[in-house]
Enzyme design. Structure first.
Site, mmCIF file in Angstrom:
data_model
loop_
_atom_site.group_PDB
_atom_site.id
_atom_site.type_symbol
_atom_site.label_atom_id
_atom_site.label_comp_id
_atom_site.label_asym_id
_atom_site.label_seq_id
_atom_site.Cartn_x
_atom_site.Cartn_y
_atom_site.Cartn_z
ATOM 1 C CE1 TYR A 72 55.050 67.531 56.765
ATOM 2 C CE2 TYR A 72 53.210 67.072 55.331
ATOM 3 C CZ TYR A 72 54.070 67.910 55.706
ATOM 4 O OH TYR A 72 54.311 69.164 55.126
ATOM 5 C CE LYS A 116 55.426 69.908 51.573
ATOM 6 N NZ LYS A 116 54.332 68.843 52.280
ATOM 7 C CG HIS A 135 60.007 69.435 54.046
ATOM 8 N ND1 HIS A 135 59.299 68.295 54.623
ATOM 9 C CD2 HIS A 135 59.122 70.461 54.509
ATOM 10 C CE1 HIS A 135 58.264 68.446 55.224
ATOM 11 N NE2 HIS A 135 58.280 69.885 55.130
#
Ligand code: A2P
Length: 285
Positions: free
Chosen positions: A56, A84, A117
């Protein structure tokens, strides 16, 4: 002054003896420039659970918000911090390095939950990756280890090969894709179900059934959807960058959806997947 943790928020027990607040702030698609403010707003509103990921690009900003919360009396131990491992870092040694990088960015010395993930079945490295997760847990660097986007066949191989049942499987889950089969399998195996895109990435907020139920309860459509997840027993991580919406998404403990409401929302299922299919997704960029 930050709100105290809300005692009404259910605590979901994990299969390793730890527990997680049922509602957390998700920061997928939250730009790095908005992340510190969003996480701070969530902590102010009483959230004690934040879900990010290396992919992210905002772990540093999550860490800044966690550090800033100390001035409101919120310490590291008060917050359940999740990140993750990205797809390009799967494999035993790469995982250990990626974990250190994530912790550096977050500015913490342990993680509450680390997730693989995506399974990336064509790369076939998730078993070795999870062995590294187990090593990190043994060393006390992460308290709970789990997966994300795993389908039943990936869970079976992982458990057979490592002898470890992941604490959590975080999957795309909303009324269009309620994931009944996986939720049932999780319940059988003792895996907690966590929902990503719980609001259908916002697409369900104007849906007529959801709006009607919201009006009947004097709540917002987002609150109805979050309450639906809580009543199903899901861990849920709605994303918002807006402080007022972040606070209102947490205000779901003064009403209850009836069985009829739950059934009406369940009838929205049409199998729509908003994200990639975990069986074929192999993006490492
Ligand atoms: P925003 O960040 O501008 O609030 P999901 O968690 O399913 O991915 O959904 C996230 C989307 O829903 C984002 O577009 C977010 O926009 C929007 N959203 C989150 N909470 C609310 C709310 N209470 N009211 C309206 N939109 C919301």
């Amino acid at each position: 002054m930050a709100s105290p943790p809300n005692p009404a928020v259910p605590s979901i027990s994990l299969n390793d003896g730890n527990s997680v607040p049922a509602i957390g702030l998700g920061v997928w698609q939250t730009p790095a420039g908005d992340t510190e403010r969003a996480v701070s707003a969530a902590l102010d509103a009483g959230y004690r659970h934040v879900d990010t990921a290396a992919a992210y690009g905002n772990e540093t900003e999550v860490g800044l918000a966690l550090a800033g919360a100390a001035s409101s009396g919120i310490t590291r131990d008060d917050v359940f911090v999740v990140t993750k491992l990205w797809n390009s870092e799967q494999g035993y040694d790469k995982t250990l390095r990626a974990f250190d990088e994530s912790l550096d960015k977050l500015g913490v010395d342990y993680l509450d939950l680390y997730l693989v993930h995506w399974p990336m079945p064509m790369v076939n490295a998730y078993v070795d990756t999870f062995r590294a997760f187990a090593h990190l847990r043994e060393r006390g660097r992460v308290r709970s280890i789990g997966v994300s986007n795993f389908e039943s066949e990936h869970l079976k191989i992982l458990i057979d090969e490592t002898g470890i049942v992941p604490a959590v499987n975080q999957i795309e889950l909303h009324p269009l894709l309620p994931q009944a089969e996986l939720r049932e399998l999780h319940a059988t195996l003792g895996i907690a179900t966590e929902a990503w895109s719980p609001l259908g990435q916002g697409s369900l907020l104007e849906q007529a059934t959801v709006v009607g139920i919201a009006e009947a309860h004097g709540k917002t459509p987002a609150q109805v959807l979050i309450r639906w997840h809580v009543q199903l027993g899901n861990i849920v991580i709605p994303k918002s960058v807006n402080p007022a919406r972040i606070a209102s998404n947490f205000d779901v403990f003064d009403f209850e959806l009836s069985e009829q409401d739950m059934t009406s929302i369940a009838s929205l299922e049409d199998g729509t997947r908003l994200g990639p299919d975990p069986r074929t997704f192999n993006f490492t960029g």
